[in-house]
Design a protein around this motif. Structure first.
Motif, PDB file in Angstrom:
ATOM      1  N   LEU A   9       0.800  -1.237   0.000  1.00  0.00           N
ATOM      2  CA  LEU A   9       0.000   0.000   0.000  1.00  0.00           C
ATOM      3  C   LEU A   9       0.832   1.286   0.000  1.00  0.00           C
ATOM      4  O   LEU A   9       0.523   2.225  -0.732  1.00  0.00           O
ATOM      5  N   PRO A  10       1.895   1.343   0.805  1.00  0.00           N
ATOM      6  CA  PRO A  10       2.671   2.596   0.820  1.00  0.00           C
ATOM      7  C   PRO A  10       3.325   2.938  -0.513  1.00  0.00           C
ATOM      8  O   PRO A  10       3.714   4.082  -0.735  1.00  0.00           O
ATOM      9  N   LYS A  11       3.428   1.964  -1.410  1.00  0.00           N
ATOM     10  CA  LYS A  11       4.045   2.254  -2.703  1.00  0.00           C
ATOM     11  C   LYS A  11       3.102   2.993  -3.651  1.00  0.00           C
ATOM     12  O   LYS A  11       3.493   3.420  -4.737  1.00  0.00           O
ATOM     13  N   ARG A  17      -4.388   4.158  -3.842  1.00  0.00           N
ATOM     14  CA  ARG A  17      -4.671   3.412  -2.614  1.00  0.00           C
ATOM     15  C   ARG A  17      -6.178   3.332  -2.380  1.00  0.00           C
ATOM     16  O   ARG A  17      -6.717   2.303  -1.992  1.00  0.00           O
ATOM     17  N   GLN A  18      -6.862   4.439  -2.660  1.00  0.00           N
ATOM     18  CA  GLN A  18      -8.320   4.429  -2.495  1.00  0.00           C
ATOM     19  C   GLN A  18      -8.953   3.381  -3.400  1.00  0.00           C
ATOM     20  O   GLN A  18      -9.887   2.680  -3.007  1.00  0.00           O
ATOM     21  N   ALA A  19      -8.438   3.301  -4.619  1.00  0.00           N
ATOM     22  CA  ALA A  19      -9.003   2.341  -5.568  1.00  0.00           C
ATOM     23  C   ALA A  19      -8.726   0.908  -5.127  1.00  0.00           C
ATOM     24  O   ALA A  19      -9.595   0.042  -5.214  1.00  0.00           O
ATOM     25  N   ALA A  40      -1.627  -1.477 -12.701  1.00  0.00           N
ATOM     26  CA  ALA A  40      -0.988  -1.745 -11.410  1.00  0.00           C
ATOM     27  C   ALA A  40      -2.040  -1.761 -10.299  1.00  0.00           C
ATOM     28  O   ALA A  40      -2.033  -2.627  -9.416  1.00  0.00           O
ATOM     29  N   VAL A  41      -2.978  -0.811 -10.364  1.00  0.00           N
ATOM     30  CA  VAL A  41      -4.038  -0.733  -9.356  1.00  0.00           C
ATOM     31  C   VAL A  41      -4.916  -1.982  -9.416  1.00  0.00           C
ATOM     32  O   VAL A  41      -5.235  -2.592  -8.394  1.00  0.00           O
ATOM     33  N   LEU A  42      -5.282  -2.362 -10.629  1.00  0.00           N
ATOM     34  CA  LEU A  42      -6.148  -3.526 -10.779  1.00  0.00           C
ATOM     35  C   LEU A  42      -5.488  -4.772 -10.175  1.00  0.00           C
ATOM     36  O   LEU A  42      -6.113  -5.539  -9.452  1.00  0.00           O
ATOM     37  N   THR A  43      -4.213  -4.931 -10.481  1.00  0.00           N
ATOM     38  CA  THR A  43      -3.473  -6.086  -9.982  1.00  0.00           C
ATOM     39  C   THR A  43      -3.410  -6.078  -8.459  1.00  0.00           C
ATOM     40  O   THR A  43      -3.681  -7.089  -7.805  1.00  0.00           O
ATOM     41  N   THR A  44      -3.078  -4.923  -7.916  1.00  0.00           N
ATOM     42  CA  THR A  44      -2.949  -4.839  -6.460  1.00  0.00           C
ATOM     43  C   THR A  44      -4.309  -5.037  -5.793  1.00  0.00           C
ATOM     44  O   THR A  44      -4.420  -5.627  -4.721  1.00  0.00           O
TER      45      THR A  44
END
Ligand code: ATP
Ligand code: MG
Length: 776
Positions: A9-11, A17-19, A40-44
């Motif tokens: 998350l900190p990355k 992060r909200q997403a 990247a967001v989708l993956t995380t």
């Protein structure tokens, strides 16, 4: 093997992060420009839903734009949640997700689980054959070429309109050319029959049948807890309808996309899907990402100058904390040949002058269409720059690969006629076109598959007129090959072993040497590559049988009503009237010297057990591969190579240095004579341009540090040399923002090296080393 949220998350930035942490329930839409971390967001988020949301991985569906994108996502996710968990997620393109469910629940939609997927070439071959056997009138044949027939059929299918409905619809619409409509309906009908007889589905069928499965049997997807889609701007309406069904139970849908990168205007891609989604998954949480992490300021500026000309677009802000970097080069070349030379020498220049900061792997040449690669490949080769072609002339379209795949298809499903007709005379068996047609006609008349005609011929029936003894013998050899291959497959041979078996039986290498001369080696290497690919596919799908059982246990399949399948469809071979249900046994021939009776089992043990075999998985994966995914498997993947790719296949990817050649009018926007004639001028211009400026935008925004646009004043088209003008998109952009484009690459200094290193997140090379490389 899980990375905790406190690490990943900190990355992320705040919006990302909200997403990632937004609750699973309801809709979530992430809108953002290129390089802002949507993927990247989708993956995380997937990792987060598994770890924190406690959603079992097998209850997640993740849809990506290409298989390659899915594989990349799998690799990244493996690092976050472990490979075993990732294997359980239902992840892939719309087509591959549908295939997965269709195999598992084939019976529910009246399909045999070992169905084959027909690729475009095979579809066209079928259409060609039908046009001739149905005796379509000459004037219509001249007017409509096979791709046009296929397109008409495809349009009906994607709207779920059958041949009869099509007739009714055309009549009601008062079609101007009723005769033509009637012929389309007839060819459509026969085409569908042919696919059914061959136990095959075309690409449209995959989506349509998937839709029917999910609509009529919602329990199949009832357990799905959340659906996530990348590149949402390119989903079309059928795909959106699929999404709605898959997400129906949970109502949980995450989409990420960028309307500016929508590049399928011709294929009914609908940006309106977003509007639908906002309504149908109400309330949708919307998040905008604004920071670009990929490109330099100069590249972003030039890209925006191109897309900004689209007045209808919604303005978005996009900023980067990267340095401005080297200006985008817009290079005018006298000819396509000079352009190619320019690209090759620039690559060598940068490799040396950046002091080893970049290698050949860091370069991509993005093309509007594959055929533009010829000059470039030659120039690169001359300059000693290794390259690989992606997504243009597809690996799976190569003759030798198609040959082998056809043989494998035959082993999997002997009634698949396109495969049989393809290999009947490969390697040469003295069975010419005329005999092939005759076999096709007999099959038609007897209402059996072409393979069965061969079985009967092999067993001495005089079905096919005028066969010589040698031809009969050759056909018998082929039938025996299929029989023995199927036996091996049943006994657990893997795909590599089957390929070896086939090559050995038909002496394929010798055949290549005899027919291909100096190219034989390269072609044989492609076969080796196919084997490497088969190994990768097998590794990526290690536990399909287990998985099937897992899904079954989860979903309580026993609750489903069983639908009886007619024998002719459920088996590899259509049952012959004189055969029993399990084998085709044909009376031995009178004139046959040895009276061995050939029997070909109708269904494999695996099929009987309702399992998907490695061979079937391999064939489906190959048919759905959208670009040269085999490259990853190639033994020399470590060897540094420049990527040559179509712009379409480059979507979602990034490279330190990108070249976009042929930035000319007629390429961007692209005019294809056949398309241009079908729509009036005004519509053509709007249709073409609204897609192609975005395509150019997609290409430019793949670049991290350097971007080279080039155009040639003359270019060969067929036998003619055509004079070319700069693409109007770039003409306008470079006139409006002259400072954003330069004609020549600025001098590479130590500052350039340090900035580039920063953008790429790599250590900067020292000046001494750079000097040395330059001097070499
Ligand atoms: P496209 O529209 O082209 O598909 P995208 O929005 O999906 O782009 P990504 O490919 O996810 O963008 O990310 C682009 C690059 O930025 C990747 O190299 C990614 O690792 C990096 N990136 C994303 N978010 C961050 C971040 N918060 N910090 C640093 N790098 C990031
Ligand atoms: Mg992306």
């Amino acid at each position: 093997d899980q990375v905790p949220p406190s690490v990943y998350l900190p990355k992320l930035n705040l919006q990302q992060r909200q997403a990632v942490t937004a609750g699973a329930e309801g809709g979530l839409a992430v809108h953002a420009g290129p390089g802002s971390g949507k993927t990247a967001v989708l993956t995380t988020r997937v990792a987060h839903l598994i770890q924190v949301g406690r959603i079992p991985p097998e209850e997640l569906v993740v849809v990506t734009f290409t298989n390659k994108a899915a594989n990349e996502m799998k690799i990244r996710l493996s690092k976050l949640v472990g490979a075993q968990t990732v294997d359980k997620i239902v992840m892939g393109t719309f087509h591959s997700v549908c295939v997965r469910y269709l195999r598992k629940y084939a019976k529910l939609v009246n399909l045999a689980p070992n169905f084959l997927i027909t690729d475009r070439d095979d579809c066209l071959a079928i259409i060609k054959r039908l046009i001739s056997t149905l005796s379509v009138p000459d004037n219509l044949r001249r007017e409509m070429k096979p791709p046009t027939w296929l397109e008409s059929i495809s349009k009906c299918k994607s709207r779920q309109i059958g041949p009869e409905q099509y007739r009714v619809e055309r009549e009601a619409a008062g079609a101007v050319d009723p005769e033509k409509s009637e012929w389309v309906a007839r060819v459509y009908e026969a085409y569908e029959e042919e696919l059914a007889k061959s136990n095959a589905l075309d690409f449209d069928d995959l989506l349509v049948r998937g839709y029917q499965l999910f609509r009529n049997h919602p329990r199949v997807v009832a357990k799905i807890k959340s659906v996530l889609i990348d590149e949402f701007q390119d989903t079309n309406s059928v795909q959106y309808d699929l999404v709605k069904l898959i997400a129906a139970a949970s109502g949980s849908l995450t989409v990420v996309g960028d309307p500016d990168q929508s590049i399928y205007g011709w294929r009914n891609a609908e940006i309106e899907n977003l509007e639908k989604m906002l309504k149908e998954f109400h309330p949708v949480k919307q998040i905008f990402l604004e920071e670009n992490y990929r490109s330099t300021g100069a590249i972003l500026g030039a890209a925006l100058a191109v897309v900004r000309q689209d007045t209808k677009r919604v303005k978005k802000s996009l900023k980067t904390s990267h340095p401005s970097g080297s200006s985008v080069v817009l290079h005018p070349a006298p000819s396509a040949f000079d352009e190619a030379t320019f690209i090759a020498s620039t690559i060598k220049h940068l490799v040396a002058h950046l002091g080893g900061l970049v290698g050949f792997n860091d370069f991509a040449i993005l093309l509007r269409y594959g055929a533009l690669s010829r000059n470039i490949e030659v120039a690169l080769q001359k300059a000693g720059v290794p390259s690989r072609m992606v997504g243009g002339h597809k690996f799976f379209d190569r003759t030798e690969i198609k040959d082998l795949l056809s043989y494998l298809q035959l082993l999997s499903n002997p009634s698949y006629s396109p495969a049989l007709l393809r290999v009947l005379n490969v390697p040469r068996r003295g069975i010419g076109d005329k005999t092939q047609r005759e076999i096709g006609n007999v099959a038609e008349r007897k209402q059996v598959s072409a393979f069965e005609v061969c079985v009967r011929v092999a067993n001495g029936q005089g079905l096919v007129q005028g066969l010589t003894g040698a031809q009969r013998k050759a056909i018998k050899g082929l039938v025996e090959l299929v029989r023995d291959g199927r036996k091996r497959a049943d006994e657990g041979a893997d795909v590599v072993e089957l390929i070896d078996f086939i090559c050995d039986r038909v002496a394929y290498k010798q055949y290549l040497e005899k027919t291909q001369g100096p190219d034989a080696n390269e072609r044989w290497e492609n076969i080796e590559e196919l084997k490497a690919y088969a190994t990768v596919v097998a590794e990526e799908n290690p536990s399909t049988a287990d998985l099937a059982t897992a899904i079954e246990a989860e979903e309580g399949e026993s609750q489903f009503e069983e639908v009886a399948i007619p024998t002719s469809r459920s088996n590899g071979i259509k049952a012959a009237p004189e055969s029993d249900d399990d084998v085709i046994i044909v009376e031995p021939a009178d004139e046959d010297e040895d009276d061995e009776k050939i029997e070909v089992p109708l269904s494999s043990q695996a099929a009987d057990a309702g399992q998907t075999t490695p061979l079937e998985i391999f064939l489906a994966t190959s048919m759905l591969a959208t670009d040269t995914e085999t490259q990853a498997a190639k033994s020399d993947a470590q060897v540094e190579k420049v990527t040559i790719s179509t712009c379409h296949a480059a979507k979602g990817l990034e490279w330190p240095v990108v070249f976009v050649p042929a930035c000319e009018d007629g390429t961007y926007p692209f005019f294809r004579a056949s398309e241009a004639s079908e729509v009036d001028e005004e519509r053509r211009v709007t249709l073409c341009s609204s897609v192609d400026d975005r395509l150019l935008y997609v290409a430019l925004t793949r670049a991290q540090s350097f971007c080279f646009l080039s155009h040639a004043a003359s270019r060969m088209a067929g036998a003619d040399t055509k004079q070319k003008k700069l693409s109007p998109f770039l003409a306008t952009a470079s006139q409006t923002y002259p400072s954003l484009f330069v004609k020549k690459l600025q001098k590479v200094t130590q500052k350039t090296r340090e900035e580039t290193a920063r953008v790429l997140g790599r250590p900067a090379p020292n000046e001494e080393k750079a000097k040395q490389l330059i001097d070499d």
